[in-house]
Design an enzyme around this catalytic site. Structure first.
Site, PDB file in Angstrom:
ATOM      1  N   THR A   1      45.555 -57.974  39.375  1.00 48.39           N
ATOM      2  CA  THR A   1      45.652 -58.345  40.788  1.00 48.39           C
ATOM      3  C   THR A   1      46.924 -59.094  41.091  1.00 48.39           C
ATOM      4  O   THR A   1      47.491 -58.967  42.173  1.00 48.39           O
ATOM      5  CB  THR A   1      44.438 -59.232  41.169  1.00 48.39           C
TER       6      THR A   1
ATOM      7  N   TYR B   1      41.936 -54.058  47.471  1.00 46.80           N
ATOM      8  CA  TYR B   1      43.374 -53.828  47.255  1.00 46.80           C
ATOM      9  C   TYR B   1      43.522 -52.963  46.022  1.00 46.80           C
ATOM     10  O   TYR B   1      42.552 -52.676  45.320  1.00 46.80           O
ATOM     11  CB  TYR B   1      44.097 -55.170  47.043  1.00 46.80           C
TER      12      TYR B   1
ATOM     13  N   SER C   1      42.864 -54.818  34.278  1.00 44.30           N
ATOM     14  CA  SER C   1      42.509 -55.235  32.910  1.00 44.30           C
ATOM     15  C   SER C   1      41.121 -54.781  32.458  1.00 44.30           C
ATOM     16  O   SER C   1      40.823 -54.815  31.272  1.00 44.30           O
ATOM     17  CB  SER C   1      42.623 -56.747  32.774  1.00 44.30           C
TER      18      SER C   1
ATOM     19  N   THR D   1      42.394 -60.350  35.832  1.00 41.95           N
ATOM     20  CA  THR D   1      41.475 -61.467  35.513  1.00 41.95           C
ATOM     21  C   THR D   1      40.194 -60.984  34.838  1.00 41.95           C
ATOM     22  O   THR D   1      39.521 -61.769  34.190  1.00 41.95           O
ATOM     23  CB  THR D   1      41.085 -62.215  36.802  1.00 41.95           C
ATOM     24  N   ASP D   2      39.878 -59.687  34.955  1.00 42.89           N
ATOM     25  CA  ASP D   2      38.585 -59.230  34.427  1.00 42.89           C
ATOM     26  C   ASP D   2      38.448 -59.425  32.921  1.00 42.89           C
ATOM     27  O   ASP D   2      37.389 -59.833  32.448  1.00 42.89           O
ATOM     28  CB  ASP D   2      38.348 -57.744  34.761  1.00 42.89           C
TER      29      ASP D   2
ATOM     30  N   LYS E   1      36.060 -66.254  33.022  1.00 43.77           N
ATOM     31  CA  LYS E   1      35.918 -65.960  34.451  1.00 43.77           C
ATOM     32  C   LYS E   1      34.440 -66.138  34.796  1.00 43.77           C
ATOM     33  O   LYS E   1      33.602 -65.350  34.395  1.00 43.77           O
ATOM     34  CB  LYS E   1      36.382 -64.537  34.754  1.00 43.77           C
TER      35      LYS E   1
ATOM     36  N   GLU F   1      16.012 -70.361  16.962  1.00 48.23           N
ATOM     37  CA  GLU F   1      15.105 -69.332  17.517  1.00 48.23           C
ATOM     38  C   GLU F   1      14.727 -68.274  16.482  1.00 48.23           C
ATOM     39  O   GLU F   1      13.700 -67.614  16.589  1.00 48.23           O
ATOM     40  CB  GLU F   1      15.804 -68.646  18.711  1.00 48.23           C
TER      41      GLU F   1
HETATM   42  N1  DAS Z   1      40.570 -55.377  38.388  1.00 45.01           N
HETATM   43  C1  DAS Z   1      40.970 -56.746  38.103  1.00 45.01           C
HETATM   44  C2  DAS Z   1      41.778 -56.768  36.820  1.00 45.01           C
HETATM   45  O1  DAS Z   1      42.792 -56.097  36.725  1.00 45.01           O
HETATM   46  C3  DAS Z   1      41.809 -57.310  39.157  1.00 45.01           C
HETATM   47  C4  DAS Z   1      42.170 -58.720  38.822  1.00 45.01           C
HETATM   48  O2  DAS Z   1      41.381 -59.576  39.157  1.00 45.01           O
HETATM   49  O3  DAS Z   1      43.208 -58.958  38.196  1.00 45.01           O
HETATM   50  O4  DAS Z   1      41.360 -57.495  35.933  1.00 45.01           O
END
Ligand code: DAS
Length: 359
Positions: free
Chosen positions: A43, A57, A90, A123-124, A196, A316
């Site tokens: 992103t 986007y 990602s 970020t994924d 995340k 457990e």
């Molecule tokens: N689809 C997500 C990624 O590329 C977009 C982001 O949050 O960066 O990880």
């Protein structure tokens, strides 16, 4: 007369060129650290149709040189140059992407003219990459992974400031030796335990053990340092790793059966991360299934689907008796990577457990 004026023109041109060269050399002033931005997409390189599109986007569109040009203040912080290693969202990262990226970062870290590295990333799976780099790149130079939750085209986009912060941390002498870092939303997190935790806000990333520090107006303020093994103190060296054994994750829930685990075993999984309920609990119906898989040679790692806390050994489940491993505080997606790296060294479960305690 004709010849004189063309010589004059050439001389003027040469002088101008010389001045530009001198300027560029001075703009790579020796008193500034050299930071390389390794771009992979996400992103932070995204673009939406309108400024109101903060969540709708296309990721991985803007090239690294445009990202750098979009934050002119970077040149006051460091001598910055960019490398576009990938241009992908990602969620599409594979083990091959991880290995390629880590090897490139390792090579850059060895260069005397590189003082710090920033990795721009979606970020994924940012947390997986930051953990993998933390485990495999042998350097004490700052490596800072950064992304954004909004594309640069959106109102209140977070990418510019996140990138500015990340370059400041990568340029900071006191960021050395702290392992791979994640710089998001003014926090400086450990690449080991950053995750995340919210999928729609700029405050998406956190660690259950808290940030290592914070960055405000380009200055990093530190409050903690990691205690688990990383980078220079890691037994895993990316320069000696060319593939990762297959390790899969099976999610537990009420009524879960062995179908997913069996399918993973059939496709050759060397270990299965069981993302159990609670403290890594395993339902009565699944215990014999996991024991069966263990007798077939599959390593069983008890993790938890619960985001925070850590799985206790022999609580457990009687892990000693079943010869299972526990993931400690690692989330399943990170336990997968640590198990895969560990299996490049050993399949001895006592050694595997040691590795989960130490990293
Ligand atoms: N689809 C997500 C990624 O590329 C977009 C982001 O949050 O960066 O990880």
């Amino acid at each position: 007369m004709q010849q004189k004026s063309s010589c004059k023109r050439i001389l003027t041109h040469l002088l101008a060129g010389g001045a530009a060269l001198a300027l560029s050399l001075t703009s790579w002033a020796a008193d500034k650290p050299n930071v390389v931005i390794v771009a992979t997409g996400g992103t932070i390189a995204g673009a939406g149709a309108t400024a109101a599109n903060s969540a709708t986007y296309q990721a991985a569109k803007v090239p690294v040189d445009k990202l750098i040009a979009g934050v002119p203040e970077l040149k006051d912080v460091a001598n910055v140059r960019g490398e576009q290693v990938f241009q992908i969202a990602s969620e599409s990262f594979t083990n091959a992407h991880l290995l390629t990226l880590a090897k490139r970062v390792s090579a850059l870290a060895k260069q005397a003219d590189v003082d710090g590295i920033v990795v721009t990333h979606g970020t994924d799976t940012l947390e997986e990459t930051s953990f993998f780099l933390n485990l495999t790149v042998h350097t004490d130079k700052p490596i800072v992974v950064v992304g954004s939750m909004r594309p640069g085209s959106a109102m209140s986009a977070d990418g510019m400031l996140n990138l500015y912060n990340a370059v400041n941390v990568a340029a900071a002498k006191d960021a050395k030796g702290k392992g791979v870092l994640v710089s998001m939303n003014d926090d400086i997190l450990s690449g080991r335990d950053a995750s995340k935790m919210v999928n729609i806000k700029t405050s998406a990333f956190s660690s259950q053990w808290g940030p290592l520090g914070s960055i405000v107006e380009g200055k990093a303020y530190w409050f903690r340092a990691p205690v688990k093994r990383h980078t220079m103190n890691s037994e895993f060296d990316i320069d000696k790793i060319d593939s990762l054994p297959p390790v899969e994750i099976a999610y537990a829930y009420g009524n879960v059966g062995p179908a997913a685990h069996d399918a993973f075993a059939k496709t050759g999984a060397k270990a299965i991360i069981n993302a159990g309920t609670g403290n890594g609990s395993v339902g009565n119906a699944m215990v014999p299934e996991l024991q069966r898989l263990r007798t077939q040679g599959v390593i069983i790692v008890r993790a938890s689907r619960v985001p925070d806390g850590f799985v206790l050994r022999n609580s457990e489940q009687p892990d000693d008796k079943y010869d299972w491993v526990v993931a400690h505080d690692h989330k399943p997606q990170k336990a997968r990577l640590l198990a895969a790296l560990a299996l490049t060294k050993t399949s001895n479960t006592k050694e595997l457990q040691r590795i989960f305690w130490e990293y």
